[in-house]
Design a protein around this motif. Structure first.
Motif, PDB file in Angstrom:
ATOM      1  N   UNK A  45       1.158  -1.761   0.209  1.00 50.93           N
ATOM      2  CA  UNK A  45       0.057   0.217  -0.336  1.00 50.93           C
ATOM      3  C   UNK A  45       0.989   1.192   0.236  1.00 50.93           C
ATOM      4  N   UNK A  46       1.217   1.421   0.737  1.00 57.45           N
ATOM      5  CA  UNK A  46       2.402   2.133   0.469  1.00 57.45           C
ATOM      6  C   UNK A  46       3.110   2.621  -0.544  1.00 57.45           C
ATOM      7  N   UNK A  47       4.081   1.282  -1.268  1.00 59.49           N
ATOM      8  CA  UNK A  47       4.438   1.475  -2.383  1.00 59.49           C
ATOM      9  C   UNK A  47       3.804   2.086  -3.563  1.00 59.49           C
ATOM     10  N   UNK A  61       4.330  17.052 -15.260  1.00 52.51           N
ATOM     11  CA  UNK A  61       6.300  17.183 -16.125  1.00 52.51           C
ATOM     12  C   UNK A  61       6.614  17.748 -14.978  1.00 52.51           C
ATOM     13  N   UNK A  62       6.687  17.808 -14.117  1.00 56.02           N
ATOM     14  CA  UNK A  62       7.559  17.808 -12.058  1.00 56.02           C
ATOM     15  C   UNK A  62       7.725  16.961 -11.703  1.00 56.02           C
ATOM     16  N   UNK A  63       8.196  16.588 -11.464  1.00 54.96           N
ATOM     17  CA  UNK A  63       8.306  15.201  -9.361  1.00 54.96           C
ATOM     18  C   UNK A  63       9.338  15.533  -9.352  1.00 54.96           C
ATOM     19  N   UNK A  64       8.676  16.032  -8.089  1.00 52.83           N
ATOM     20  CA  UNK A  64       9.608  16.636  -7.058  1.00 52.83           C
ATOM     21  C   UNK A  64      10.691  15.860  -5.711  1.00 52.83           C
ATOM     22  N   UNK A  65      11.901  15.928  -5.793  1.00 56.47           N
ATOM     23  CA  UNK A  65      12.525  15.327  -5.005  1.00 56.47           C
ATOM     24  C   UNK A  65      11.477  14.129  -4.390  1.00 56.47           C
ATOM     25  N   UNK A  66      10.448  14.834  -2.910  1.00 54.18           N
ATOM     26  CA  UNK A  66       9.957  13.587  -2.381  1.00 54.18           C
ATOM     27  C   UNK A  66       9.416  13.029  -2.500  1.00 54.18           C
ATOM     28  N   UNK A  67       8.708  12.918  -3.521  1.00 51.60           N
ATOM     29  CA  UNK A  67       8.032  12.276  -4.192  1.00 51.60           C
ATOM     30  C   UNK A  67       9.034  11.006  -5.279  1.00 51.60           C
ATOM     31  N   UNK A  68      10.036  10.788  -5.178  1.00 52.29           N
ATOM     32  CA  UNK A  68      10.630  10.170  -6.137  1.00 52.29           C
ATOM     33  C   UNK A  68      11.718   9.359  -4.589  1.00 52.29           C
ATOM     34  N   UNK A  69      11.888  10.181  -3.198  1.00 51.61           N
ATOM     35  CA  UNK A  69      12.074   9.136  -2.720  1.00 51.61           C
ATOM     36  C   UNK A  69      11.124   8.435  -2.255  1.00 51.61           C
ATOM     37  N   UNK A  70       9.965   9.379  -2.070  1.00 60.07           N
ATOM     38  CA  UNK A  70       8.882   8.379  -1.320  1.00 60.07           C
ATOM     39  C   UNK A  70       9.209   6.540  -2.038  1.00 60.07           C
ATOM     40  N   UNK A  71       8.867   7.282  -3.750  1.00 63.44           N
ATOM     41  CA  UNK A  71       8.862   5.832  -3.847  1.00 63.44           C
ATOM     42  C   UNK A  71      10.296   4.888  -4.582  1.00 63.44           C
TER      43      UNK A  71
END
Length: 195
Positions: A45-47, A61-71
Motif C-alpha cells: 500500500x505504501x508503494x 511535468x515536474x516530480x519533486x525529489x520527495x515524491x521520487x524518494x517516497x517511491x
C-alpha cells in the motif's frame, strides 16, 4: 511508460487489497482492517500510494525529489517483502501457498514492477548510498511495531507470531537479520539504479 507502470502498480495493489475484505460469506470490514498488521500489505500500500503520486507528478511535468524518494522507499519495502517470501517464508510454508491468488501479485509481481520501474525508468535524481539507506525506515518501524505487538504488549492484546520471528525466543537474532537484510536490499537497489 513510467506513468503507465506506476498507474498499474496503484490499481493492481488497490484491487489486491480490496480482496482482503472478501470472505467466503461476503464482505468483512474487520477482515480487511486486520490485514493491515502484515508487512506485505503495508509495504504494498505504501508503494502503491507513492506510485500514484509519482504518476501524477510525471504527468504534470515536474516530480519533486520527495515524491521520487517516497517511491524509492516504497520500492525498498516491497523488495524486502519479495525476498522475505522467497528466502524465508516460502521454503517453510510452501511456494504454492504464498504465490497463489492475490499473493502472487503482492509477494512477487507488484514488487518486481516497482523494482523495474524505479531502477530503470525513474532515474530522476542521483541516489547516493547514504540516501539509499533510507529504504531501511519501513523495516525499522515495522520491526519495532512487531516486537511490541508480539512480545512486549499485554498478553490479551498481542498478535500471534505469524512471521515466526520470535520462535524459541530468538527475537534479537530475527531483528538483526531483518536489519542486515534490509540494508542488503538498499545496496541491491542502489546498484541496480546505477547500472
Amino acid at each position: 511508460m513510467c506513468i503507465a507502470l506506476n498507474a498499474a502498480i496503484f490499481l493492481c495493489t488497490a484491487a489486491a487489497y480490496a480482496g482482503c475484505f472478501r470472505t467466503e460469506t461476503g464482505w468483512s470490514r474487520e477482515n480487511g482492517l486486520a490485514a493491515l498488521r502484515y508487512f506485505t500489505i503495508l509495504s504494498n500500500l505504501f508503494c502503491a500510494l507513492a506510485a500514484l503520486a509519482l504518476a501524477v507528478t510525471l504527468a504534470s511535468g515536474e516530480t519533486p525529489r520527495w515524491v521520487w524518494l517516497w517511491k524509492y522507499v516504497g520500492t525498498a519495502a516491497v523488495t524486502v517483502t519479495l525476498l522475505t517470501v522467497l528466502f524465508f517464508l516460502a521454503p517453510a510454508a510452501g511456494f504454492k501457498a504464498l504465490l497463489a491468488g492475490r499473493d502472487l501479485y503482492l509477494h512477487l509481481i507488484g514488487p518486481l514492477l516497482a523494482i523495474a520501474s524505479f531502477c530503470f525508468c525513474e532515474r530522476l535524481y542521483p541516489l547516493p548510498l547514504p540516501l539509499a539507506l533510507t529504504g531501511l525506515v519501513p523495516v525499522i518501524l515495522y520491526g519495532g511495531l512487531y516486537l511490541y505487538k508480539v512480545v512486549l504488549c499485554p498478553k490479551e492484546k498481542r498478535w500471534e507470531d505469524f512471521y515466526g520471528y520470535n520462535k524459541n525466543g530468538k527475537w534479537p537474532v530475527s531483528f538483526a537479520a531483518m536489519m542486515i537484510g534490509g540494508a542488503a536490499v538498499c545496496c541491491l537497489l542502489w546498484g541496480l539504479y546505477r547500472l
